[in-house]
Design an enzyme around this catalytic site. Structure first.
Site, PDB file in Angstrom:
ATOM      1  N   ASP A 299       0.864  -1.175   0.000  1.00  0.00           N
ATOM      2  CA  ASP A 299       0.000   0.000   0.000  1.00  0.00           C
ATOM      3  C   ASP A 299       0.907   1.235   0.000  1.00  0.00           C
ATOM      4  OD1 ASP A 299      -2.098   1.788   0.130  1.00  0.00           O
ATOM      5  OD2 ASP A 299      -3.140   0.771   1.766  1.00  0.00           O
TER       6      ASP A 299
HETATM    7  C1  NOJ Z   1      -4.039   4.016   0.168  1.00  0.00           C
HETATM    8  C2  NOJ Z   1      -5.178   3.058   0.247  1.00  0.00           C
HETATM    9  O1  NOJ Z   1      -5.140   2.371   1.477  1.00  0.00           O
HETATM   10  C3  NOJ Z   1      -5.216   2.053  -0.891  1.00  0.00           C
HETATM   11  O2  NOJ Z   1      -6.414   1.350  -0.825  1.00  0.00           O
HETATM   12  C4  NOJ Z   1      -5.044   2.734  -2.203  1.00  0.00           C
HETATM   13  O3  NOJ Z   1      -5.113   1.800  -3.250  1.00  0.00           O
HETATM   14  C5  NOJ Z   1      -3.730   3.504  -2.223  1.00  0.00           C
HETATM   15  N1  NOJ Z   1      -3.727   4.476  -1.139  1.00  0.00           N
HETATM   16  C6  NOJ Z   1      -3.474   4.243  -3.517  1.00  0.00           C
HETATM   17  O4  NOJ Z   1      -4.280   5.355  -3.591  1.00  0.00           O
END
Ligand code: NOJ
Length: 760
Positions: A299
């Protein structure tokens, strides 16, 4: 995304001192590349494994390293203001797409496409900024789970995947399958509810739909990312056994169903190890036990090291510079040169990413931006069907469907004259027609705001479907609203609960909605409440109102869907994918762990309190009465069940039942099969959902449905031997309309059985 301040496991602490610079890669073309013709790995007759090996051996070390390092793809001044990366002057690669989540360079020489990454589960999202893409939004993940409809989930996924492809993206960061351990989790709306089977199958179908467009989907956030409070530092603590029977099982089902090419590891720690450097989660459970062949991406901001992360099984660092260092660029190269990470590990990372590109077809089918080819009309029908399938009629004393004799309908609150609400954060899709509440200053100005509505007004949709006079009152002044409600044939009050990424929520409605509903219902007994919430809320006014409709976040055609259900054009057929608790003291953690104001507190969250007994299982085990049970949902018709039968031929438990529409209107039913083991089997709770079906029936029509129960749902997991074990004995098979109902039941005797870690 200004809230991101990920903490650091500095590489310096491991004996390295790396300078954080953006690698100076050769420029790749801005559009998709065609693979060079005639090279052996471009032969589409070969399988993905063969093509992967053929290509891998042609790659240089630097080319492999390119594939494992991802960039954030949105310009954000706050990144440059960060003190923790000295001299950072962040500009997303020019090849990336404006305001999107991520970008990974490909290798044009070999035909390896760039990876253009977009969020998320309800459609093509845009990061906060000046010019968001305007796209079709599905109802929330929770709403799609509430359809209990595999086909709708697949079609929704196929639709948003098509929009992603035509928007120039070949990686969709979708597939949220974290189970609802915590009803206050601000991201519950992105996920599939509380049951491993329901969530795993529905989210898996959505992933399958997305990937049917020859693009990659993730499944996320692996694992136990069940609250937003302290999400970068909290540790989710749980035993292997409990996890395999719950959260991990949901991932296992989703992966088996959807075959996602990528798994996104989560922010939080698990048993005190960061999820993205957990050898247990990544190497052992995912790759070894389940035989997962795709790649693990972090993530954004969830990579904390080079050597531990690489050796634990992380295959791709995402979204630099959310992380404090470019761990998987220069530092990884150096770590390999110095022998701290083996060459085979980098080969394996590249292999897994290539396999994902080949197996989905993303390698062979370039994604040039072709936005003019998006068929928004056709896609509106898909999201509307999903919303209609997921709306749950919670209570009805006869006010719904709205009487055709009604002369005056008063609609109050929830900005129902303007549109329908959506959930905030990185998954935010901006709808066609803009945000009709933009100038009202609702919600946080910065991430996870702005609070966004879609301009499909329930009031307008209602007006188009009734002869009654429809009057709207904004409900700001309760007394005035009460006055307006008096004398109406029916009053419909809209209550919303906005939730968003990075914030946990209270289980209540926004603004003055609870007091408003209470006051209006006192003044006019014929009050219908329409809820749009991220997940469960309390309903202090419940006994006073005549009907309650849960519409979740219903997506870009949500107003039309709500109106069609209210008028009876469509009979409601959604069922709750989560338990609605009656009070906080019923929850395993009456008080949410952690401190929302702290970025550094290393909160310990004990998920062994409930273990695998999540949601209805906890309520069952503790003998608690929920406000509304998992699986509950009313309709405008009635259904009868007959001929409940079981068979155990070929080792599999099969359950069949005949469902008959005994009412007057066409409607869909969701017969649910729960299984209950003898006490000696040692289950975490009295019963589990074993299967279900959703059947659409005309009045008088019957259908026989058959449900096959996965053996893992009849077994307990033994961590030492890594086997699923079914205890011998008499099992109850309960046919029900919800987790607290029994329509009919029977007993089946099962022999002791042992299955391997994959349930085979
Ligand atoms: C943080 C989020 O937790 C995740 O779900 C997402 O895909 C990424 N950011 C990218 O924006």
């Amino acid at each position: 995304m200004r809230h991101f301040k990920p903490s650091l496991l500095a590489t310096a602490a491991l004996g390295f001192a790396f300078v954080s610079t953006i690698p100076a890669y050769a420029q790749a073309p801005a559009t998709a590349v065609e693979a060079p013709k005639g090279t052996p790995w471009t032969d589409t007759r070969l399988d993905a494994d063969t093509r992967t090996e053929l290509l891998l051996k042609e790659m240089t070390q630097d080319e492999k390293l390119k594939l494992v390092f991802g960039h954030f793809a949105t310009a954000a001044d706050w990144l440059n203001a960060r003190g923790d990366i000295a001299g950072l002057n962040w500009k997303p690669p020019v090849e990336s797409h404006h305001q999107s989540a991520g970008f990974v360079f490909g290798v044009p020489r070999l035909g390896i496409p760039n990876q253009w990454q977009t969020d998320a589960g309800v459609g093509v999202a845009s990061q906060v900024g000046d010019k968001p893409r305007l796209r079709t939004a599905l109802p929330s993940g929770m709403a799609t789970a509430a359809t209990w409809d595999r086909d709708l989930a697949f079609k929704g996924g196929a639709m948003i995947g098509r929009e992603a492809r035509l928007s120039g993206f070949n990686v969709q960061l979708a597939g949220g399958v974290n189970l609802m351990r915590e009803p206050r989790n601000g991201r519950n709306f992105e996920y599939g509810g509380e049951d491993p089977l329901l969530a795993g199958i529905i989210v898996g179908e959505q992933i399958r739909g997305i990937q049917s467009n020859h693009i990659i989907s993730t499944v996320k956030h692996y694992a136990y990312n069940a609250q937003e409070t302290n999400r970068f530092t909290a540790s989710s603590n749980i035993s292997d056994k409990a996890g395999r029977e719950s959260d991990l099982l949901a991932f296992q089902f989703a992966i088996e169903t959807g075959n996602p090419a990528s798994v996104m590891c989560a922010y939080n720690r698990v048993n005190n190890v960061y999820a993205c450097e957990s050898d247990y989660l990544l190497n052992e459970v995912l790759k070894k036990d389940w035989g997962y062949k795709g790649y693990v991406m972090s993530d954004w901001g969830a990579t904390h090291s080079t050597i531990p992360a690489a050796n634990a099984g992380l295959d791709q660092q995402s979204g630099y510079p959310f992380d404090k260092s470019n761990y998987f660029a220069g530092p990884l190269k150096e770590a390999i040169e110095n022998g701290f990470v083996k060459q085979e590990r980098l080969d394996d990372m590249a292999r897994r990413i290539l396999w994902g590109l080949f197996s989905t077809g993303a390698f062979d089918k370039p994604v040039p931006v072709a936005e003019d080819q998006i068929d928004f009309k056709a896609h509106a029908a898909v999201t509307q069907a999903d919303a209609e399938g997921g709306i749950v009629l919670l209570k009805n004393t006869g006010l719904l469907p709205l009487a055709t004799t009604a002369k005056k309908i008063v609609v109050i609150g929830g900005y129902a004259d303007k549109g329908v609400i959506s959930g905030g954060g990185s998954s935010q899709v901006y709808g066609q027609g803009g945000n009709p509440v933009k100038d009202l200053g609702l919600g946080p100005k910065a991430f996870p705001g702005p609070l966004t509505y879609y301009p499909d007004s329930p009031v307008e949709a209602l007006k188009a479907r009734t002869k009654a006079e429809v009057v709207y009152h904004d409900g700001k002044d309760v007394k005035a609203a009460v006055k307006a409600a008096k004398g109406a044939d029916v009053v419909i009050v809209f209550g919303t609960q906005w939730t968003g990424e990075s914030l946990d929520a209270e289980l209540k409605l926004d603004e003055n909605a609870d007091a408003l509903i209470d006051a209006v219902a006192k003044a006019n007994k014929k009050t219908v409440v329409v809820l749009q919430t991220g997940g469960p809320v309390f309903m202090p006014w419940l006994s006073k109102v005549g009907a309650v409709v849960e519409a979740w976040y219903p997506g870009t055609k949500g107003g039309t869907a709500i109106a069609r259900v209210l008028t009876g054009e469509v009979s409601p057929s959604g069922r709750l994918p989560v338990t609605f608790a009656a009070s906080l003291d019923q929850l395993p953690r009456p008080k949410l762990d952690g401190d929302p104001k702290s970025d550094t507190i290393r909160t310990q969250v004990n998920y062994d309190i409930e273990g695998a007994a999540i949601g209805y299982k906890w309520f069952d085990k503790k003998g608690l009465k929920p406000l509304f049970a998992f699986g509950h949902g009313l309709t405008y018709s009635t259904f009868g069940y007959s001929d409940l039968k079981t068979s155990t031929a070929g080792d599999k438990l099969r359950v069949s039942v005949t469902v008959t529409n005994t009412g007057k209107v066409a409607a869909s039913d969701v017969p649910q099969v729960y299984v209950s083991a003898p006490a000696s089997a040692g289950w975490e709770a009295p019963k589990r959902l074993g299967g279900w079906d959703k059947v659409a029936l005309k009045p008088g029509e019957s259908k026989t449905v058959t449900v096959t129960v996965d053996p893992r749902l009849l077994a307990t997991f033994d961590s030492a031997s890594k086997t699923w074990n079914v205890a011998a004995g008499a099992y109850e098979v309960i046919l029900a309309r919800s987790a607290t109902d029994t329509a009919s039941k029977t007993t089946v005797t099962l022999n002791a059985q042992k299955y391997d870690v994959r349930g085979k």
